[in-house]
Design a protein around this motif. Structure first.
Motif, mmCIF file in Angstrom:
data_model
loop_
_atom_site.group_PDB
_atom_site.id
_atom_site.type_symbol
_atom_site.label_atom_id
_atom_site.label_comp_id
_atom_site.label_asym_id
_atom_site.label_seq_id
_atom_site.Cartn_x
_atom_site.Cartn_y
_atom_site.Cartn_z
ATOM 1 N N SER A 112 0.832 -1.201 0.000
ATOM 2 C CA SER A 112 0.000 0.000 0.000
ATOM 3 C C SER A 112 0.871 1.258 0.000
ATOM 4 C CB SER A 112 -0.924 0.012 1.217
ATOM 5 O OG SER A 112 -0.212 0.353 2.389
ATOM 6 N N ASP A 113 0.206 2.402 -0.007
ATOM 7 C CA ASP A 113 0.938 3.672 -0.001
ATOM 8 C C ASP A 113 0.931 4.334 1.378
ATOM 9 O OD1 ASP A 113 -1.701 4.392 0.070
ATOM 10 O OD2 ASP A 113 -1.623 5.723 -1.656
ATOM 11 N N ALA A 114 0.598 3.544 2.411
ATOM 12 C CA ALA A 114 0.587 4.051 3.786
ATOM 13 C C ALA A 114 1.377 3.110 4.688
ATOM 14 C CB ALA A 114 -0.850 4.158 4.287
ATOM 15 N N ILE A 115 1.939 3.653 5.744
ATOM 16 C CA ILE A 115 2.647 2.833 6.723
ATOM 17 C C ILE A 115 1.645 1.896 7.393
ATOM 18 C CG2 ILE A 115 3.884 2.863 8.926
ATOM 19 C CD1 ILE A 115 5.115 5.519 8.072
ATOM 20 N N TYR A 116 2.046 0.630 7.579
ATOM 21 C CA TYR A 116 1.217 -0.340 8.294
ATOM 22 C C TYR A 116 1.972 -0.729 9.554
ATOM 23 C CZ TYR A 116 -1.491 -4.438 9.487
ATOM 24 O OH TYR A 116 -2.275 -5.338 10.159
#
Length: 69
Positions: free
Chosen positions: A46-50
């Protein structure tokens, strides 16, 4: 290519010879592969920190999580 090898090699060494025992979807575009030696590799497409536990997986990155960590 050298940069990719340098990044991935330490993780691959931790799971070398271990069997894959699970593959789970943790969130949209975030997956975990669990190995027989207790290691999990979390991959974030994805394009977000997990964040899982104390580990933050950067966008388009991966992290190794060992049992008890």
């Amino acid at each position: 290519m050298k940069e990719q090898y340098a990044t991935m090699s330490p993780v691959l060494q931790q799971v070398q010879g271990a069997d894959m025992v699970r593959h789970d979807t943790l969130a949209a575009q975030v997956y975990a592969t669990t190995y027989s030696n207790g290691c999990r590799v979390i991959v974030n497409y994805s394009d977000a920190i997990y964040t899982v536990g104390d580990t933050a997986v950067e966008p388009m990155g991966f992290a190794l999580v060992k049992d008890g960590e």
